[in-house]
Every structure is written in C-alpha cells, then in structure tokens.
Enzyme design. Structure first.
Site, PDB file in Angstrom:
ATOM      1  CG  ASP A 230      -1.701   1.294   1.352  1.00 23.85           C
ATOM      2  OD1 ASP A 230      -2.468   1.601   0.422  1.00 23.85           O
ATOM      3  OD2 ASP A 230      -1.531   2.001   2.367  1.00 23.85           O
ATOM      4  CD  GLU A 324      -2.562   2.449  -3.415  1.00 21.37           C
ATOM      5  OE1 GLU A 324      -3.577   3.134  -3.561  1.00 21.37           O
ATOM      6  OE2 GLU A 324      -1.836   2.489  -2.409  1.00 21.37           O
ATOM      7  CG  ASP A 408      -0.597   3.222   6.020  1.00 24.23           C
ATOM      8  OD1 ASP A 408      -1.656   3.708   5.564  1.00 24.23           O
ATOM      9  OD2 ASP A 408       0.299   3.917   6.547  1.00 24.23           O
TER      10      ASP A 408
END
Length: 426
Positions: A230, A324, A408
């Site tokens: 992340d 992502e 996170d």
C-alpha cells in the site's frame, strides 16, 4: 539471407552505457540532435498546415495542389534532404532523420491509444541532446553483437554509426552475461534502435535495444511467498507482512538548496538582461545552471537507485506482488499529494515492478484501491458514513469483530486479497 526484425524476437532487453566522446564526436552528436529535432518540427508544422487546409473543406485546385506538395516534401528522407540541403552534411546520420519521422508517427499512435498523451508538438531546443540510429547488417553475414556498423569492439569500446570508435563504461557483470550469450553459437543477440543522448549535466549515454530468442536473465527461484503493498503519504509503502518502509524524501531534503540555487540563477539572468548581455555568452549563468543541474540530477539518481533496489528485492523474494492502481491524474490536483507523488516516484516504482516481474517470470498485478483502507481484512466490514476513516486515523478497531488495525498494513492485506481474486488464486 534475410534477417529477422526486432519485433520478431521473443525477448528484448535495454542496455544503457555511459560513453566518453571526443570533442569532434560531441560536435557530431550535437549536429545529429539538431537535425532530428528540426525534421520532427518540420513534419509537425507541415501536417498542421495540411490539417488547416482540410478544415476549410474547399475543393479548389490550388488548395489540392498545395496539400499534395506539402505531403510530398515530408514523404521520404530524400525529400527532406532536397528541401534542406544542410541535412546532407557528412556528419549527419540518415537514420537519425528516418527515426525522427518514425517518432512522429509513433506519437500519433500513442495519442490515439492514450488521449492524455497529447498530439505531437514542437520540440524546443534546450541543454539536452538526443537522437536515434540503427545498425546495418550485411545480408550475406550473420547477425552478431560484434558485427555491423554498430557493435561492441571489446568490454570498453563501441563502434557507432558516424561516431566510429568510442569508449564506454557500464556494469561489467551484465555485459559479460550478454557477451556469453553471443559466444554460444545457437544464441543470436541483435542490436536494434540505439539512442545517443546528453543530459543536463553534460554526461553522454548510449541506450541499446537488444533482441534475442533466448531470455537475457534467469528466472528467480520459486519462493511460495505473496505480498501486497500500500503506497501512502506517511511512508513509502506498507506491506501485508506488517513491514513499513520509510520514505527517503530525497527531494524534500535538498529542497532548500535547490530553491537557493534557482534563485541565484534567476538573479544572474535578470542582471544579464538589464545589462543587455546575451545569455549564451554569460559564463556566470552557465556556471550556475550547471550547479543547479547537478543538484537536480543527484536527487533523481539517488531516488532511482532506491527504487531499483526496493523493486528488485520485492520481485526476488515473492512469487506474487499486488499493488494499488495509481491514479496520478487525480493525485496531481492536490498540491501536497503532487509533491509526494513526484518525490516518492511511485509511478516509476510500479513500472519497475511490472517489467521486472515479466523479466524474471513473476506475477505482478494492480487492483482498484477503492475501500481497501475502509475494509476490515478479517471480517470484511466496510466503514461508512460517520464511521468512515479520515487521513488522521492511522489506527482503528473494527466495530464488528473487534480486531485492531494499523491503517496501511490493513490496506495492504486487502490489496493482496484483491490481487489474488483478480488472478483467480484461492
């Protein structure tokens, strides 16, 4: 006998080396760079004029003849040389002109594929120089790294079109691997497009596109490990194993020095203009520009080295890496996020993960980051309404299952789960 095209080879590899040209060779590089830029700009301007006539939608003979003449004068390299005799100079490589024409066509294809890339525009002259060339191989001789008018003479010297013999330096470990491939008779390594460039600090480079039917690097050993990462503004990334990698912030650490150097350069430019001195003859301006360029280059180089090490470690130690999808366009609208995006180099980092995964036969996947932060990875509950987390909430507890999360790390676990689902892995 005929030779295969670069696109027909199964594997491709990019090799960038630093070259050390003589003063005569530097002049030839500058001349070829100017020729490539001028040809590109001529094609851009001519096609704009053709487009303008086309929008008039008038069927008049002289307009039709004008359009035909415009198309003919940029149709071939020979036509361009006839129009601009200075392109016939013996130092100018004809391949640099041909590649400029091809780059214009590639720019239009890229525009039709990704509209955000924009239409081809004029290339301005600046402190950098670059042009592209291609090697020539005799039809009756085999292709090799050591044949043709662009080839390797030994581990420290190259032969390039027009430039002839030139000294170079690069990673000897990778170079010896490529040379070892070439020495095996059943392995052919071909040189494709060569980009010769000079950066803002005055260093010269040659970038080679290599093609082969055999892989250039060996696949990493199977580890059985998977990881989700992340990217966030608090640190560089947090992964699904609970590891948080700090942000090196190379730009922020040098920001004040860069600001001071830029201000000093601006003051010198203003002073020269007030005194009516040509900027190209002001030695103090060029000296300060070089200082600023070296500072900027140092930040860029350190950031890239960090990204190379980090991406290689992730790909080497994991069979699957999930990240992502980076929505750069939206993030750049926010000033704070824009600085983080450019300082961290997230887009470059994801590109490195993608090509290294292909190179070493790993799996890399990007997923939609929607709700990855707001979802509990244990029970799947999504925080909504008044419960929705803000950027200040770095830790939270799920109201359903009661599990405590570090924001996170929880997002990284959700990204990994989404990545496995996208690939159909249970």
């Amino acid at each position: 006998m005929g030779h295969k095209k670069m696109s027909e080879y199964a594997y491709h590899y990019g090799l960038k080396v630093r070259i050390y040209p003589s003063n005569r060779q530097k002049e030839m590089i500058r001349r070829n760079s100017d020729a490539a830029r001028s040809v590109y700009n001529e094609i851009v301007g001519t096609n704009k004029e053709i487009s303008l006539f086309g929008k008039l939608n008038l069927h008049i003979d002289f307009i039709a003849k004008r359009i035909e003449n415009l198309r003919n004068r940029i149709a071939t390299v020979t036509a361009l040389k006839n129009r601009f005799p200075w392109l016939c100079h013996p130092d100018i490589d004809a391949q640099s002109i041909a590649n400029a024409r091809q780059n214009y066509q590639k720019a239009w294809r890229q525009f039709h594929k990704v509209h955000a890339s924009g239409v081809p525009r004029f290339h301005k002259k600046d402190s950098t120089e670059s042009y592209q060339t291609n090697p020539h191989y005799a039809k009756d001789k085999p292709i090799s790294l050591f044949t043709g008018n662009a080839c390797f003479l030994d581990a420290h010297h190259l032969m390039l079109p027009k430039l002839k013999r030139i000294r170079f330096q690069c990673s000897q470990k990778m170079l010896q691997k490529i040379f070892a491939m070439e020495k095996e008779k059943h392995r052919i390594v071909r040189i494709g497009t060569i980009t010769i460039s000079k950066d803002v600090t005055g260093d010269y480079f040659a970038s080679f596109q290599l093609g082969s039917d055999e892989p250039f690097v060996e696949a990493f050993a199977h580890t059985g490990k998977e990881i989700g990462i992340d990217l966030n503004i608090e640190n560089f990334y947090a992964d699904s194993n609970g590891v948080i990698l700090d942000n090196p912030s190379y730009y922020r650490k040098q920001k004040q020095r860069l600001i001071n150097a830029q201000r000093k350069l601006s003051r010198r430019i203003v002073r020269a203009k007030k005194e009516h001195r040509p900027l190209c003859q002001a030695k103090n301006i060029e000296k300060q520009r070089q200082i600023l360029a070296e500072l900027t280059s140092a930040v860029k180089r350190r950031r890239r080295e960090f990204l190379q090490r980090t991406s290689t470690t992730l790909i080497k130690n994991h069979d699957l890496v999930a990240a992502e999808e980076l929505r750069s366009k939206n993030m750049l609208k926010n000033h704070a996020l824009a600085m983080c995006l450019q300082d961290n180099g997230w887009r470059i980092f994801l590109n490195m993960l993608e090509y290294k995964a292909k190179l070493h036969q790993r799996q890399f996947v990007t997923v939609d980051p929607k709700n990855t932060t707001q979802t509990c990875h244990n029970c799947g509950y999504v925080m909504r309404g008044e419960q929705k987390l803000t950027l200040r909430d770095r830790e939270w507890t799920c109201p359903v299952c009661g599990m405590h999360h570090i924001r996170d790390i929880n997002a990284a676990k959700n990204i990994l789960a989404k990545g496995k689902a996208k690939l159909g892995i249970t």
